[in-house]
Motif scaffolding. Structure first.
Motif, short mmCIF file in Angstrom:
data_model
loop_
_atom_site.label_atom_id
_atom_site.label_comp_id
_atom_site.label_asym_id
_atom_site.label_seq_id
_atom_site.Cartn_x
_atom_site.Cartn_y
_atom_site.Cartn_z
N LYS A 163 50.04 70.23 32.14
CA LYS A 163 49.01 69.23 32.50
C LYS A 163 48.90 69.03 34.02
O LYS A 163 47.91 68.50 34.51
N GLY A 164 49.94 69.41 34.73
CA GLY A 164 49.91 69.26 36.19
C GLY A 164 51.28 69.54 36.79
O GLY A 164 52.23 69.89 36.07
N PHE A 165 51.37 69.40 38.09
CA PHE A 165 52.62 69.71 38.81
C PHE A 165 52.92 68.61 39.82
O PHE A 165 52.00 67.97 40.35
N ARG A 166 54.21 68.43 40.08
CA ARG A 166 54.62 67.47 41.11
C ARG A 166 55.75 68.15 41.88
O ARG A 166 56.60 68.82 41.28
N PHE A 167 55.69 68.04 43.21
CA PHE A 167 56.71 68.70 44.03
C PHE A 167 57.59 67.61 44.63
O PHE A 167 57.26 67.04 45.68
N ASP A 168 58.66 67.31 43.90
CA ASP A 168 59.52 66.20 44.28
C ASP A 168 60.15 66.47 45.65
O ASP A 168 60.76 67.52 45.86
N GLY A 169 59.98 65.55 46.59
CA GLY A 169 60.59 65.69 47.92
C GLY A 169 59.68 66.35 48.95
O GLY A 169 60.04 66.47 50.11
N VAL A 170 58.48 66.79 48.53
CA VAL A 170 57.65 67.60 49.44
C VAL A 170 57.14 66.78 50.63
O VAL A 170 56.95 67.32 51.73
N GLU A 171 56.93 65.47 50.42
CA GLU A 171 56.38 64.65 51.52
C GLU A 171 57.32 64.64 52.72
O GLU A 171 56.88 64.63 53.87
N ALA A 172 58.62 64.64 52.45
CA ALA A 172 59.60 64.56 53.54
C ALA A 172 59.98 65.94 54.07
O ALA A 172 60.64 66.05 55.11
N ALA A 173 59.57 67.01 53.39
CA ALA A 173 60.03 68.36 53.77
C ALA A 173 59.21 68.89 54.94
O ALA A 173 57.99 68.75 54.99
N ARG A 174 59.89 69.51 55.90
CA ARG A 174 59.23 70.14 57.05
C ARG A 174 59.63 71.61 57.07
O ARG A 174 60.73 71.96 56.67
N PRO A 175 58.75 72.47 57.60
CA PRO A 175 59.16 73.87 57.74
C PRO A 175 60.32 73.98 58.73
O PRO A 175 60.43 73.15 59.64
N VAL A 176 61.17 74.99 58.59
CA VAL A 176 62.25 75.17 59.56
C VAL A 176 61.64 75.68 60.87
O VAL A 176 60.56 76.28 60.88
N THR A 177 62.33 75.43 61.98
CA THR A 177 61.77 75.70 63.30
C THR A 177 61.28 77.14 63.44
O THR A 177 60.17 77.39 63.90
#
Ligand code: GDP
Length: 301
Positions: A163-177
């Motif tokens: 029915k859908g997807f949720r990416f837990d933690g994605v809001e706080a995640a940043r790409p590595v340098t």
């Protein structure tokens, strides 16, 4: 030509390997989905990262595309004999990767540092980065409730309706340098033929904005997936699975789109420049040739 490839597991790894056969190692960076990572048997397992590394390092099982070549299964067999879970198949050589990664994570090292060290040990010269060092976990909303990704994908064989997807933690995640720098200096970004919903979307959500030309290769050929549930997911979400649906999925990012010869009639409907070519990668030569086509296409944009 400096390329950043965004990859999930098997489909992504195959094109990344093709690109590696056509570019000097310093010109290829691969950013890999970690949304389907999980904790199992006390270990942190990163299936897509390992598939990409094993493939680039020539260590992958050519039949499955995942896991190690010449693998043995003694440990998982004995775990099952003791009544433990055997549904996620972990070979003996593969287990060494998870044991050592988990040990280092517990010591406080980051996933990107560990991945770099493993790549050095495996003789991989390209830069491979997890999409983030922060934990992101893909959750699948189904008609049977929300399931952790591997529970849905491997344990339940993708049977529950999505029915859908949720990416837990994605809001706080940043790409590595290093990944961010590679994205800034790339001539183009290639979205490999991976599952748009669960392999590529998490990476795009972490990266957020791409200021370079983006070319995607369709993982859907003739309305079907080569493997995995991407087409089933489109259908269950009420969208007819096709290369056109994939192009629309990535609409806000795309400069160019690569689709298979069998889908040539869809080309005119795609709102980006298109390349119609043979996109099925059954051999190393197929990978190299598709990657070469993609690089020429990028050069023509
Ligand atoms: P997974 O994590 O192993 O499921 O791997 P990915 O997300 O990277 O890839 C799954 C997608 O890759 C599926 O939608 C497949 O259709 C697609 N795929 C696999 N092999 C090929 C191939 O040879 N060519 C193309 N065009 N797509 C492929």
């Amino acid at each position: 030509m400096k390329i950043v490839a965004l990859a999930g597991g098997v489909g992504g790894a195959k094109l990344a390997h093709g690109l590696a056969q056509n570019l000097p190692p310093e010109d290829l960076t691969v950013i890999v989905n970690t949304g389907d990572d999980f904790e199992h048997l006390g270990l942190t397992i990163c299936p897509d990262l390992d598939t990409v590394c094993y493939t680039l390092g020539g260590l992958a099982n050519p039949e499955t595309g995942w896991g190690r070549v010449n693998e043995s299964w003694n440990t998982i067999g004995n775990i099952e004999k003791l009544g433990g879970p055997g549904w996620f198949r972990l070979g003996d050589q593969d287990l060494a990767t998870h044991l050592e990664r988990t040990r280092r994570l517990k010591e406080g090292q980051s996933l990107s540092e560990i991945t770099r060290d493993f790549c050095n040990a495996w003789g991989i010269k390209q830069m491979v980065y997890p999409m983030s060092d922060s934990r992101v976990r893909t959750m699948v909303d189904t008609d049977e409730g929300e399931l952790a990704f591997q529970e849905y994908f491997v344990h339940r064989h993708c049977e529950p309706r999505v029915k859908g997807f949720r990416f837990d933690g994605v809001e706080a995640a940043r790409p590595v340098t290093g990944a961010r720098e590679a994205l800034e200096s790339a001539d183009a970004v290639v979205i490999c033929p991976s599952n748009p919903w669960v392999s590529v979307d998490p990476i795009l959500k972490v990266i957020q904005k791409i200021n370079r030309p983006v070319v995607a290769v369709s993982p859907i050929i003739g309305g079907k997936t080569v493997k995995g549930p991407a087409a089933k997911m489109y259908t269950e979400l009420g969208i007819e699975p096709s290369a056109l649906a994939v192009a629309r999925h990535y609409r806000s990012f795309l400069s160019g789109f690569v689709l298979d010869n069998v889908d040539s009639d869809l080309s005119a409907k795609i709102e980006a420049r298109t390349l119609v070519t043979h996109t099925l990668m059954n051999s190393n030569a197929d990978r190299a040739r598709l990657a070469m086509d993609v690089l020429h296409f990028i050069g023509s944009l």
